[in-house]
Design an enzyme around this catalytic site. Structure first.
Site, PDB file in Angstrom:
ATOM      1  N   LYS A 210     -10.286  -4.179  -3.178  1.00 47.18           N
ATOM      2  CA  LYS A 210     -10.164  -3.328  -4.364  1.00 47.18           C
ATOM      3  C   LYS A 210     -10.570  -4.143  -5.583  1.00 47.18           C
ATOM      4  O   LYS A 210     -10.040  -5.242  -5.819  1.00 47.18           O
ATOM      5  CB  LYS A 210      -8.708  -2.920  -4.519  1.00 47.18           C
TER       6      LYS A 210
HETATM    7  C1  E4P Z   1      -4.579   3.726  -6.018  1.00 48.95           C
HETATM    8  O1  E4P Z   1      -5.215   3.130  -5.177  1.00 48.95           O
HETATM    9  C2  E4P Z   1      -3.541   3.115  -6.854  1.00 48.95           C
HETATM   10  O2  E4P Z   1      -2.784   2.236  -6.055  1.00 48.95           O
HETATM   11  C3  E4P Z   1      -2.547   4.081  -7.440  1.00 48.95           C
HETATM   12  O3  E4P Z   1      -2.832   5.386  -7.101  1.00 48.95           O
HETATM   13  C4  E4P Z   1      -2.303   3.761  -8.875  1.00 48.95           C
HETATM   14  O4  E4P Z   1      -1.728   4.795  -9.550  1.00 48.95           O
HETATM   15  P1  E4P Z   1      -0.293   4.828 -10.269  1.00 48.95           P
HETATM   16  O5  E4P Z   1       0.187   3.391 -10.399  1.00 48.95           O
HETATM   17  O6  E4P Z   1      -0.562   5.451 -11.599  1.00 48.95           O
HETATM   18  O7  E4P Z   1       0.567   5.644  -9.398  1.00 48.95           O
END
Ligand code: E4P
Length: 215
Positions: free
Chosen positions: A83
């Site tokens: 990522k």
């Molecule tokens: C996606 O891969 C992220 O981990 C996640 O959805 C982040 O979003 P949030 O922290 O706003 O829930």
């Protein structure tokens, strides 16, 4: 549409995998910090628990740092996906990782133009954070639809992974928009099975079954 679990909680992952509907997992530094466990051993365990792709986030800020970290993360397991936050250095790293055959998920993404750039750089996935857009008065799912149009206009194969999902309606909208993947918290995934009429219907059948004469 593939369904990913958005967590680093191995108990949740184990349980949802048992349901047979988990196609992959996305983690992030916040999820990892909540577990209180060292990242490497946690990542190894998650990659073993799930057959599908598992996103593991690089935290470096320069392309060199991200590439080096990305190689280490990708070496954890065959299903590891690196990522990478959308930023100039991140996209330089994505091009280099892609050239090495390493899968990437370009994250913290909020605009269709960012998604266009990520696709041009060879990203495997892009993660628009729809819930965070909704929270500041934008229409998160509009961004997903725009990305879908751009990718189909130009034949990009980068997959749209809808993220920061807050409720089942986001999952529904993602599917209607033709997203490739939707990642969600354990509780949202659980809710996908549920409907009050289903509960009432099952209860009614069970009550009526009691009235059937025993042979
Ligand atoms: C996606 O891969 C992220 O981990 C996640 O959805 C982040 O979003 P949030 O922290 O706003 O829930």
């Amino acid at each position: 549409m593939k369904l990913f679990l958005d967590t680093a909680d191995t108990a949740q992952i184990r349980e949802a995998v048992r349901w047979g509907i988990v196609d992959g997992v996305t983690t992030n530094p916040t999820h990892v910090s909540k577990t209180g466990r060292p990242a490497l051993e946690l990542y190894k365990e998650i990659c073993r628990l799930v057959k599908g792709p598992v996103s593991l986030e690089a935290v470096g800020l320069t392309a060199d740092e991200i590439v080096e970290e990305g190689r280490r993360l990708a070496a954890i397991a065959d299903n590891a996906v690196v990522k990478v936050p959308i930023m100039r250095e991140g996209l330089v790293a994505v091009q280099r990782l892609t050239a090495e055959g390493i899968k990437t998920n370009v994250t913290v993404l909020f605009s269709p133009l960012q998604a266009l750039l990520a696709a041009k750089c060879g990203a495997t996935y892009v993660s628009p954070f729809v819930g965070r857009l909704d929270a500041v008065g934008h229409m998160g799912m509009d961004v997903v639809r725009q990305i879908k149009t751009i990718y189909s206009n130009y034949g990009f194969t980068t997959q749209i992974l809808v993220a920061a999902v807050r409720h089942p309606t986001h999952v529904l909208e993602a599917a209607l928009a033709g997203a490739d993947v939707c990642t969600m918290f354990f509780d949202v995934m659980k809710q996908l099975f549920e409907h009050p009429l289903t509960d009432a219907g099952i209860q009614m059948f069970l009550e009526d079954w009691k009235k059937v004469p025993k042979a």
